[in-house]
Motif scaffolding. Structure first.
Motif, PDB file in Angstrom:
ATOM      1  N   GLY A 183       0.815  -1.212   0.000  1.00  0.00           N
ATOM      2  CA  GLY A 183       0.000   0.000   0.000  1.00  0.00           C
ATOM      3  C   GLY A 183       0.846   1.258   0.000  1.00  0.00           C
ATOM      4  N   PHE A 184       1.895   1.279   0.829  1.00  0.00           N
ATOM      5  CA  PHE A 184       2.780   2.444   0.862  1.00  0.00           C
ATOM      6  C   PHE A 184       3.497   2.629  -0.472  1.00  0.00           C
ATOM      7  CE2 PHE A 184       2.748   2.472   5.636  1.00  0.00           C
ATOM      8  CZ  PHE A 184       2.340   3.798   5.756  1.00  0.00           C
ATOM      9  N   PHE A 185       3.847   1.518  -1.125  1.00  0.00           N
ATOM     10  CA  PHE A 185       4.495   1.608  -2.439  1.00  0.00           C
ATOM     11  C   PHE A 185       3.561   2.263  -3.452  1.00  0.00           C
ATOM     12  CE2 PHE A 185       5.112  -0.207  -6.695  1.00  0.00           C
ATOM     13  CZ  PHE A 185       6.407   0.227  -6.952  1.00  0.00           C
ATOM     14  N   VAL A 186       2.291   1.844  -3.443  1.00  0.00           N
ATOM     15  CA  VAL A 186       1.314   2.408  -4.377  1.00  0.00           C
ATOM     16  C   VAL A 186       1.080   3.892  -4.076  1.00  0.00           C
ATOM     17  CG1 VAL A 186      -1.089   2.313  -5.155  1.00  0.00           C
ATOM     18  CG2 VAL A 186       0.170   0.201  -4.774  1.00  0.00           C
ATOM     19  N   VAL A 187       0.990   4.235  -2.784  1.00  0.00           N
ATOM     20  CA  VAL A 187       0.781   5.636  -2.385  1.00  0.00           C
ATOM     21  C   VAL A 187       1.943   6.505  -2.853  1.00  0.00           C
ATOM     22  CG1 VAL A 187       0.689   7.207  -0.407  1.00  0.00           C
ATOM     23  CG2 VAL A 187      -0.719   5.138  -0.416  1.00  0.00           C
ATOM     24  N   LEU A 188       3.177   6.047  -2.620  1.00  0.00           N
ATOM     25  CA  LEU A 188       4.354   6.832  -3.009  1.00  0.00           C
ATOM     26  C   LEU A 188       4.503   6.926  -4.531  1.00  0.00           C
ATOM     27  CD1 LEU A 188       6.973   5.571  -0.397  1.00  0.00           C
ATOM     28  CD2 LEU A 188       5.858   7.801  -0.466  1.00  0.00           C
ATOM     29  N   SER A 189       4.260   5.800  -5.226  1.00  0.00           N
ATOM     30  CA  SER A 189       4.458   5.780  -6.682  1.00  0.00           C
ATOM     31  C   SER A 189       3.389   6.569  -7.433  1.00  0.00           C
ATOM     32  CB  SER A 189       4.500   4.334  -7.198  1.00  0.00           C
ATOM     33  OG  SER A 189       3.286   3.666  -6.937  1.00  0.00           O
ATOM     34  N   ASN A 190       2.264   6.854  -6.763  1.00  0.00           N
ATOM     35  CA  ASN A 190       1.212   7.658  -7.392  1.00  0.00           C
ATOM     36  C   ASN A 190       1.064   9.038  -6.761  1.00  0.00           C
ATOM     37  OD1 ASN A 190      -0.535   5.996  -9.461  1.00  0.00           O
ATOM     38  ND2 ASN A 190       0.001   4.582  -7.829  1.00  0.00           N
TER      39      ASN A 190
END
Length: 224
Positions: free
Chosen positions: A105-112
């Motif tokens: 989830g944190f990866f998706v938040v940061l990458s978007n």
């Protein structure tokens, strides 16, 4: 998380006056056609999903675009925080599962949530930044969504007014949102079998090729 992300766009789009056009996860897409919903196949390399909606009409050059674009990140963040809380209150192996889910989830938040071009495709935050900095890009995004909506309803590009797609001479064509509109203008000429103006439109993108997003750069090279 891809499903959550695209659902976030859908929820915040509806909350700010947008209407449903299509919802895609991978190559599976639900499309609204004449008040009916159909399941189709469509793949767009570089994107795991996409939620397209019809924006409300512009008023004095303004319309809501921040929440629609950032809605996916917001919902990913909310669900990630909830999963962290759940992880802290469950035992093995559920705590491991929720830990992995939180990290993803944190990866998706940061990458978007941070303005980036991933695989040549501008992310949500990049689009927001583009529209905040460039009024022409803000209009281009609105027009792009409206054109997609009409196209999904069976309206051909050639049947739309050409003036819709002609950008100002000083428009920054390296901005991905403006590049997209220029390519729609190009397709308008193609659909009207006007090859001379179609070529001129592609040629107008030449000076910007080094800065154009890879997704569009490959399309332009292909079309040329």
């Amino acid at each position: 998380h891809v499903i959550i992300h695209e659902t976030g766009h859908l929820i915040f789009g509806i909350l700010t006056g947008y209407s449903f056009i299509s919802f895609r996860i991978g190559s599976n897409v639900i499309v609204k056609e004449k008040e009916k919903y159909k399941l189709k196949k469509h793949n767009l390399p570089g994107t795991a999903g996409q939620c397209l909606m019809l924006p409300p009409d512009m008023e004095n050059g303004k319309y809501p675009f921040v929440l629609y674009n950032y809605g996916g990140v917001i919902l990913n963040l909310i669900v990630t925080i909830i999963s962290i809380i759940v992880k802290m209150n469950v035992d093995f192996p559920l705590n491991i599962i929720f830990s992995a889910f939180s990290l993803a989830g944190f990866f998706v938040v940061l990458s978007n949530g941070i303005p980036l071009k991933i695989g040549g495709v501008p992310n949500d935050a990049y689009n927001i930044l583009s529209m905040l900095k460039d009024e022409e890009a803000k209009k281009s995004f609105h027009l792009q969504l409206k054109t997609h909506a009409l196209h999904s309803q069976g309206v051909r590009i050639k049947d739309l007014p050409l003036d819709n797609f002609v950008l100002k001479e000083e428009a920054d064509l390296s901005n991905p949102l403006n590049t997209a509109i220029k390519l729609i203008e190009y397709n308008w000429y193609l659909d009207n079998l006007d090859m001379e103006n179609a070529k001129k439109t592609l040629d107008s993108l030449k000076p910007f090729m080094s800065k154009i997003a890879s997704l569009y750069k490959y399309e332009i090279i292909c079309e040329r």
